[in-house]
Design a protein around this motif. Sequence first.
Motif, PDB file in Angstrom:
ATOM      1  N   ASP A   8      54.270  86.025 -28.417  1.00 30.70           N
ATOM      2  CA  ASP A   8      53.200  86.940 -28.027  1.00 30.70           C
ATOM      3  C   ASP A   8      53.102  87.891 -29.218  1.00 30.70           C
ATOM      4  OD1 ASP A   8      51.310  88.425 -26.537  1.00 30.70           O
ATOM      5  OD2 ASP A   8      52.883  89.791 -25.879  1.00 30.70           O
ATOM      6  N   THR A   9      52.115  87.688 -30.052  1.00 28.37           N
ATOM      7  CA  THR A   9      52.083  88.339 -31.351  1.00 28.37           C
ATOM      8  C   THR A   9      51.247  89.605 -31.365  1.00 28.37           C
ATOM      9  OG1 THR A   9      52.218  86.136 -32.315  1.00 28.37           O
ATOM     10  CG2 THR A   9      51.701  87.931 -33.805  1.00 28.37           C
ATOM     11  N   SER A  10      51.866  90.661 -31.854  1.00 30.33           N
ATOM     12  CA  SER A  10      51.182  91.913 -32.130  1.00 30.33           C
ATOM     13  C   SER A  10      51.920  92.571 -33.279  1.00 30.33           C
ATOM     14  CB  SER A  10      51.190  92.836 -30.904  1.00 30.33           C
ATOM     15  OG  SER A  10      52.492  93.340 -30.676  1.00 30.33           O
ATOM     16  N   MET A  11      51.331  93.600 -33.841  1.00 29.17           N
ATOM     17  CA  MET A  11      52.009  94.315 -34.919  1.00 29.17           C
ATOM     18  C   MET A  11      52.969  95.350 -34.361  1.00 29.17           C
ATOM     19  SD  MET A  11      52.340  94.595 -38.234  1.00 29.17           S
ATOM     20  CE  MET A  11      50.923  94.326 -39.274  1.00 29.17           C
ATOM     21  N   SER A  12      52.676  95.906 -33.203  1.00 34.45           N
ATOM     22  CA  SER A  12      53.502  96.991 -32.681  1.00 34.45           C
ATOM     23  C   SER A  12      54.749  96.491 -31.956  1.00 34.45           C
ATOM     24  CB  SER A  12      52.684  97.888 -31.757  1.00 34.45           C
ATOM     25  OG  SER A  12      52.176  97.129 -30.688  1.00 34.45           O
ATOM     26  N   SER A  13      54.652  95.388 -31.220  1.00 34.54           N
ATOM     27  CA  SER A  13      55.802  94.903 -30.451  1.00 34.54           C
ATOM     28  C   SER A  13      55.648  93.425 -30.112  1.00 34.54           C
ATOM     29  CB  SER A  13      55.964  95.723 -29.164  1.00 34.54           C
ATOM     30  OG  SER A  13      57.086  95.294 -28.443  1.00 34.54           O
ATOM     31  N   PRO A  14      55.814  92.548 -31.093  1.00 34.61           N
ATOM     32  CA  PRO A  14      55.717  91.124 -30.785  1.00 34.61           C
ATOM     33  C   PRO A  14      56.920  90.659 -29.970  1.00 34.61           C
ATOM     34  CG  PRO A  14      56.390  91.431 -33.049  1.00 34.61           C
ATOM     35  CD  PRO A  14      56.080  92.789 -32.501  1.00 34.61           C
ATOM     36  N   HIS A  33      62.234  90.799 -28.897  1.00 29.75           N
ATOM     37  CA  HIS A  33      61.069  91.534 -29.383  1.00 29.75           C
ATOM     38  C   HIS A  33      61.533  92.463 -30.501  1.00 29.75           C
ATOM     39  CE1 HIS A  33      62.700  94.942 -27.247  1.00 29.75           C
ATOM     40  NE2 HIS A  33      61.789  95.697 -27.816  1.00 29.75           N
ATOM     41  N   VAL A  34      60.577  92.970 -31.211  1.00 28.04           N
ATOM     42  CA  VAL A  34      60.847  93.992 -32.220  1.00 28.04           C
ATOM     43  C   VAL A  34      59.735  95.027 -32.091  1.00 28.04           C
ATOM     44  CG1 VAL A  34      59.561  92.893 -34.121  1.00 28.04           C
ATOM     45  CG2 VAL A  34      61.491  94.411 -34.633  1.00 28.04           C
ATOM     46  N   THR A  35      60.066  96.262 -32.390  1.00 28.85           N
ATOM     47  CA  THR A  35      59.071  97.328 -32.326  1.00 28.85           C
ATOM     48  C   THR A  35      58.901  97.926 -33.709  1.00 28.85           C
ATOM     49  OG1 THR A  35      59.725  97.817 -30.065  1.00 28.85           O
ATOM     50  CG2 THR A  35      58.479  99.517 -31.220  1.00 28.85           C
ATOM     51  N   THR A  36      57.654  98.050 -34.133  1.00 27.32           N
ATOM     52  CA  THR A  36      57.372  98.735 -35.391  1.00 27.32           C
ATOM     53  C   THR A  36      56.721 100.075 -35.072  1.00 27.32           C
ATOM     54  OG1 THR A  36      55.167  97.779 -35.677  1.00 27.32           O
ATOM     55  CG2 THR A  36      57.022  96.515 -36.571  1.00 27.32           C
ATOM     56  N   VAL A  37      56.639 100.915 -36.071  1.00 23.17           N
ATOM     57  CA  VAL A  37      56.112 102.274 -35.896  1.00 23.17           C
ATOM     58  C   VAL A  37      54.734 102.348 -36.533  1.00 23.17           C
ATOM     59  CG1 VAL A  37      56.550 104.707 -36.393  1.00 23.17           C
ATOM     60  CG2 VAL A  37      58.464 103.169 -35.936  1.00 23.17           C
ATOM     61  N   SER A  38      53.759 102.851 -35.783  1.00 27.43           N
ATOM     62  CA  SER A  38      52.372 102.860 -36.256  1.00 27.43           C
ATOM     63  C   SER A  38      52.185 103.695 -37.522  1.00 27.43           C
ATOM     64  CB  SER A  38      51.433 103.352 -35.156  1.00 27.43           C
ATOM     65  OG  SER A  38      51.747 104.682 -34.802  1.00 27.43           O
ATOM     66  N   ALA A  46      54.609  94.280 -41.234  1.00 23.62           N
ATOM     67  CA  ALA A  46      54.559  92.818 -41.278  1.00 23.62           C
ATOM     68  C   ALA A  46      55.899  92.254 -41.766  1.00 23.62           C
ATOM     69  CB  ALA A  46      53.424  92.346 -42.177  1.00 23.62           C
ATOM     70  N   GLU A  47      56.520  92.900 -42.727  1.00 21.30           N
ATOM     71  CA  GLU A  47      57.831  92.434 -43.206  1.00 21.30           C
ATOM     72  C   GLU A  47      58.892  92.564 -42.123  1.00 21.30           C
ATOM     73  OE1 GLU A  47      59.067  93.927 -47.014  1.00 21.30           O
ATOM     74  OE2 GLU A  47      57.148  93.423 -47.925  1.00 21.30           O
ATOM     75  N   ILE A  48      58.822  93.613 -41.328  1.00 23.20           N
ATOM     76  CA  ILE A  48      59.757  93.782 -40.216  1.00 23.20           C
ATOM     77  C   ILE A  48      59.565  92.654 -39.200  1.00 23.20           C
ATOM     78  CG2 ILE A  48      60.326  95.254 -38.228  1.00 23.20           C
ATOM     79  CD1 ILE A  48      59.680  97.670 -40.123  1.00 23.20           C
ATOM     80  N   VAL A  49      58.312  92.353 -38.877  1.00 26.23           N
ATOM     81  CA  VAL A  49      58.019  91.260 -37.942  1.00 26.23           C
ATOM     82  C   VAL A  49      58.526  89.931 -38.504  1.00 26.23           C
ATOM     83  CG1 VAL A  49      56.154  89.927 -36.848  1.00 26.23           C
ATOM     84  CG2 VAL A  49      56.075  92.441 -36.855  1.00 26.23           C
ATOM     85  N   GLU A  50      58.287  89.694 -39.791  1.00 21.04           N
ATOM     86  CA  GLU A  50      58.755  88.452 -40.417  1.00 21.04           C
ATOM     87  C   GLU A  50      60.278  88.347 -40.357  1.00 21.04           C
ATOM     88  OE1 GLU A  50      58.864  86.238 -44.766  1.00 21.04           O
ATOM     89  OE2 GLU A  50      57.338  87.758 -44.407  1.00 21.04           O
ATOM     90  N   ALA A  51      60.973  89.428 -40.677  1.00 21.34           N
ATOM     91  CA  ALA A  51      62.434  89.410 -40.656  1.00 21.34           C
ATOM     92  C   ALA A  51      62.957  89.132 -39.251  1.00 21.34           C
ATOM     93  CB  ALA A  51      62.982  90.737 -41.180  1.00 21.34           C
TER      94      ALA A  51
END
Length: 167
Positions: A8-14, A33-38, A46-51
């Motif tokens: 379930d792909t998103s930039m904020s919390s895939p 899941h992973v959470t990124t900061v806006s 994107a690098e965080i999501v990839e990792a």
Amino acid sequence: MTRILAFDTSMSSPGAALVEIRRVNARIIDVSHVTTVSSQPHGLRAEIVEAWATLFIAKHGAKFDEILREDFVGRTSRQNHPVFSAWGAIDQALNKFGLNFTHPAISQSKVKRLVVGNGKAEKSDVERAVRELTGYTGEFATDDCSDAAAVALAWAIEKGLIKEGDF
């Protein structure tokens, strides 16, 4: 046995789920899941999501029969850019293992219709249906985890590997 990796792909919390189908029984092997900061730049996010995706794929031996994702249709480039950046990040993670998505993305409404029986179901309905179909009693840290599992289950239902939800 069929092992399905779904996102379930998103930039904020895939979210990601590994679901195993044996005969007509579905079982969740793992969710993440992973959470990124806006406030972070899109490139860093994107690098965080990839990792994160790389680690999840590696954790499970990069052995999957099917690899799926939920579709996304935004109305503006402002909506599309972050999601498609995350899509690209997950593509990059898969490519590191010589993998790629095995089917076109599945629409949100189709996932809900197949798994819940209603294309406009709420997040809580999706989670409940996922639990009913899999017997999963573990924690879903975010809706993105149960949504990823629902993507895998929708594909399995569509292919006749398990029965459609009726909740």
